[in-house]
Design an enzyme around this catalytic site. Structure first.
Site, mmCIF file in Angstrom:
data_model
loop_
_atom_site.group_PDB
_atom_site.id
_atom_site.type_symbol
_atom_site.label_atom_id
_atom_site.label_comp_id
_atom_site.label_asym_id
_atom_site.label_seq_id
_atom_site.Cartn_x
_atom_site.Cartn_y
_atom_site.Cartn_z
ATOM 1 N N ASN A 86 0.768 -1.088 0.132
ATOM 2 C CA ASN A 86 -0.098 0.059 0.185
ATOM 3 C C ASN A 86 0.867 1.214 -0.076
ATOM 4 O OD1 ASN A 86 -2.668 1.488 0.574
ATOM 5 N ND2 ASN A 86 -1.366 2.090 2.200
ATOM 6 N N GLU A 87 1.034 1.907 -1.046
ATOM 7 C CA GLU A 87 1.375 3.153 -1.607
ATOM 8 C C GLU A 87 3.071 3.397 -1.416
ATOM 9 O OE1 GLU A 87 -2.391 5.836 -0.379
ATOM 10 O OE2 GLU A 87 -0.769 6.075 1.232
#
Length: 817
Positions: A423-424
């Site tokens: 995630n990210e």
């Protein structure tokens, strides 16, 4: 056969900080559980979810703790006896009868220790000592060097639930403990050490593939693995000395498994038995329920860039999704019934995908089983979020072990449709200023996402797609958060600008976007005791973890709604604005279905009572956003969108049948008088299509923008368009009549409008904290009525339905301002 003895009772807990006074020498402990819950259960700490008590709990995560129990056992020569821990949180040393048997460094994997030589007949003493995650993290930072992390704490330097250390929606409540079951297992000859099962389609037939690895003991002879599903049985022989076996089963013409909005979810029990060929004894077994469906992720290049489309049973889907975080800061107390209720709430909101986010945990089996049964698709992140991660030892081996454990554990589930690398983190490296911090040649996680994880997924679970990250554009040569490729996160809207900017983006797939609002009123009152309650009072403010979160709530109202003058108006206005922002975004994305193939809103649930992006607060109460999701994710959506210099009604159809009906519309004054109207017989919207219908010029050009509205109808679907925002709309104070009648399980509350009412809401928790209302955000023309169905055990009458408290609308906020 394997004998299993649960060791989940009789535990005590000891604090190893000799300077800490006021604690008993031995504290009654619950396993599965954690230190924080044991202290809470024994009334040794205040509830960290209440007021600002969280900050009084910081010492717990900075302390070492020991769990102890005694258990009776019988030493069995000739058999292997193993202690099995399904989950240890996190840095632990395990001692049996005074001898260290092993150490753990990973919350997300299973640990198994052979204790055959240490176990005694009679009483045995077992202890598990947990080291402070902070102390271990400080050591690891010295070893690895600093790695950027968007959040406090050393979560990126160990394999522990990252949001334990605090997030912009979660408290800092650092846990330690035996968070999953522990047991003693005894076996002889052989057992199933690893069982990989996949279920796919081969034409019209179901294909089950089984790969099993055996653990053997002594001079184990020949065995056979017997598999049975749907009345079909297959057997594979295993010669002495062999420890690997594979078999396939073809199930003729199984019923297909579908996401819930498209079809049924038939599940077929698979039973595997490991049989001793000589004696005929059953040595071990394995059971799962399987669903048959085809699956691929289409990322092919096209005229718009490259796709990001889930294709199930050869149907390209538009994903109606939401992000899922750990449902409690203390995951051990989330029960199977709790999971089932939460997932049912998601289904009721027309959500058909939950993304299990990478800063939390791999959920327990019960979560995925509930998703299988209900037809809820699962996007599963690997557990890397918002930070740079070292790729050196010992972290790398722990990552590999946890991936193997969890991919093998979860791969039988029909609901699981994607492994996602992180995630990210690729976005963070590219755009958040990490590049100058990370020294040349230093690892930061990319090797996990582009090499280790895809290799392991290909080895263990080749029938399920893997994608390196969210957001990611499919190539390191393309900016990771590009509109035209892969999956995108949209966060500048909440952080920097108004929600109208959502229309600036037409991504291929939006896997995160969100807008904040406080928890429901009853939840705030249960968790905060400020007198008076205000947005800035100590408790309310403490339960807002986002940087400048309250300021952004008010800034987000600018141009849409007046700035609130009271706590009650602040609460309703910000909840209403959240619902409108997300409904606005989803309807926009769905209207471009030919390009965009999914919206996964941030977020569905909460882990504690907090102002956050959630649709369901931590008490399970539906915020207005939940009702906005139900409407915006309706498989048949009618919306009005700008197209060129005009407006178009857009019908979006995710049903399996075409949608053909008369479409009609009017431009009205707010008093209900008709200024212009049209009717078209018939609009045809095919299945899995968005169909645009340009509105006539006399509909889209207003005479008095502040006093007019466009209403378009198609069968029982209705869409509104306003020429100005509410702050400039001539909304009057609500004039309405209320009638209450009893019904099974509660009351029917009929509201009849005497004037135009916009986004009428019945705040059921203001009547009864346990009450639930079926609908919200209802707009009524003068003379129209709506029935709210309220489930409650409390007696209510019409006088209880007070305007401005129980009944709220945009009219309340605008009139008189």
């Amino acid at each position: 056969m394997i004998e299993k003895t649960e060791l989940n009772s009789g535990w005590t807990l000891t604090c190893n900080d000799t300077g800490r006074t006021g604690l008993p020498d031995a504290i009654a402990a619950t396993v599965p559980g954690c230190v924080n819950l044991d202290l809470l259960a024994n009334r040794l700490i205040a509830d960290p979810y209440v007021d600002v008590n969280e900050i009084t709990n910081d010492w717990i995560g900075k302390t070492d703790w020991t769990y102890r129990c005694t258990f009776e056992a019988t030493r069995e020569d000739g058999r292997v006896q193993e202690l099995v821990f399904d989950g240890l949180d996190t840095i632990a040393t395990i001692v049996l009868n005074g001898e260290e048997i092993g150490r753990s460094f990973n919350m997300h994997r299973i640990y198994r220790f052979d204790v055959s030589g240490l176990l005694k007949t009679g009483e045995n003493e077992l202890s598990v000592t947990f080291r402070s995650a902070y102390a271990y993290g400080a050591e690891m930072e010295k070893q690895y060097g600093y790695r950027p992390n968007n959040y406090p704490g050393p979560g990126n330097l160990m394999r522990k639930m990252a949001c334990n250390f605090g997030w912009d929606w979660g408290p800092t409540l650092v846990t330690a403990g035996i968070w999953k079951p522990v047991r003693l297992e005894s076996w002889d000859r052989a057992r199933l050490a690893e069982t990989r099962v996949s279920a796919t389609l081969a034409g019209g037939d179901g294909l089950v593939k089984v790969h099993a690895r055996l653990a053997r003991h002594g001079d184990a002879g020949p065995c056979r693995l017997v598999a049975e599903i749907g009345g079909v049985t297959t057997t594979a022989a295993i010669a002495p000395g062999e420890d690997m076996v594979a078999l396939e089963i073809t199930l003729p013409s199984p019923q297909l498994w579908w996401p819930h909005h498209l079809g049924a979810q038939p599940l077929y029990p698979l039973i595997l038995k490991l049989i001793d060929e000589v004696s005929g004894d059953q040595l071990d077994s394995f059971e799962r329920e399987l669903g048959f469906r085809s699956l691929r992720l289409d990322t092919a290049a096209d005229a718009h860039g490259s796709a990001f489309t889930f294709v199930i049973n050869d149907v390209p889907l538009f994903i109606a999704g939401a992000n899922w975080i750990p449902d409690d800061c203390f995951p051990s107390r989330v029960t199977a019934e709790h999971y089932a209720a939460r997932i049912e709430e998601a289904k009721s909101a027309n959500i058909h995908m939950l993304r299990v986010w990478g800063g939390g945990i791999f959920e327990t089996d019960e979560f995925y089983e509930a998703c299988d049964r209900i037809g809820m698709l699962v996007w599963q992140d690997f557990l890397f979020a918002c930070a740079a991660y070292p790729e050196e030892e010992p972290l790398r081996s722990e990552v590999e072990a946890e991936v193997r454990d969890n991919v093998v554990r979860l791969m039988p589930h029909a609901s699981l449709v994607l492994w996602n690398g992180n995630n990210e983190n690729i976005w963070g490296f590219d755009e958040w200023g990490w590049r100058p911090i990370i020294k040349a040649g230093e690892s930061w996680g990319l090797g996990y996402y582009l090499d280790l994880l895809p290799r392991l997924c290909c080895e263990f679970d080749p029938d399920r797609p893997y994608y390196p990250g969210s957001p990611y554009s499919g190539s390191m040569e393309i900016a990771p958060n590009a509109d035209a490729h892969g999956c995108k996160h949209i966060w500048d809207v909440w952080n920097d600008v108004g929600y109208e900017v959502y229309r600036n983006y037409i991504p291929r797939f939006c896997s995160e976007f969100g807008w904040q609002a406080p928890a429901n009123w009853a939840t705030i009152e249960e968790s905060v005791h400020d007198q008076p309650l205000t947005p800035q009072s100590n408790g309310v403010f403490h339960h807002q973890k986002a940087t400048q979160g309250n300021d952004k709530l008010i800034r987000g109202l600018i141009g849409h709604l007046p700035e609130p003058k009271s706590m009650e108006d602040w609460h309703f206005a910000t909840q209403l604005n959240q619902a409108r922002a997300i409904r606005f975004a989803i309807e926009h994305l769905r209207s471009h279905r030919d390009i965009c193939k999914g919206a996964v809103v941030w977020q569905f649930n909460d882990c504690w009572p907090v102002t956050s992006w959630a649709a369901l607060d931590s008490a399970g109460r539906r915020k207005p956003l939940w009702y906005a999701l139900k409407s915006a994710y309706d498989p048949r959506l009618l919306t009005i969108q700008p197209r060129g210099d005009g407006l178009a009604a857009v019908a979006v159809n995710e049903r399996t049948l075409f949608w053909r009906a008369k479409i009609a519309g009017k431009r009205l004054k707010l008093d209900g008088s008709v200024l212009a109207e049209f009717e078209f017989w018939r609009l045809l919207c095919d299945r899995f299509e968005a169909k645009e219908f340009p509105l006539p010029s006399d509909i889209v050009i207003p005479g008095l923008p502040k006093d007019e509205v466009v209403v378009v109808e198609m069968l029982d679907r209705r869409a509104f368009h306003y020429f100005v925002e509410d702050i400039d709309l001539n909304l009057e104070a609500p004039r309405l009549a209320v009638d209450v009648t009893g019904m099974d399980g509660g009351y029917a509350v009929r509201v009849t409008a005497d004037n135009f009412l916009k986004d009428l809401c019945l705040m059921a928790d203001r009547l009864d904290p346990d009450a639930v209302v079926d609908s919200m955000l209802v707009t009524l023309l003068p003379g129209e009525g709506h029935v709210f169905a309220v489930r409650t055990a409390k007696a209510i009458v019409a006088e209880d339905i007070t305007v401005g408290t129980v009944l709220r609308s945009a009219n309340d906020l605008v009139a008189g301002n």
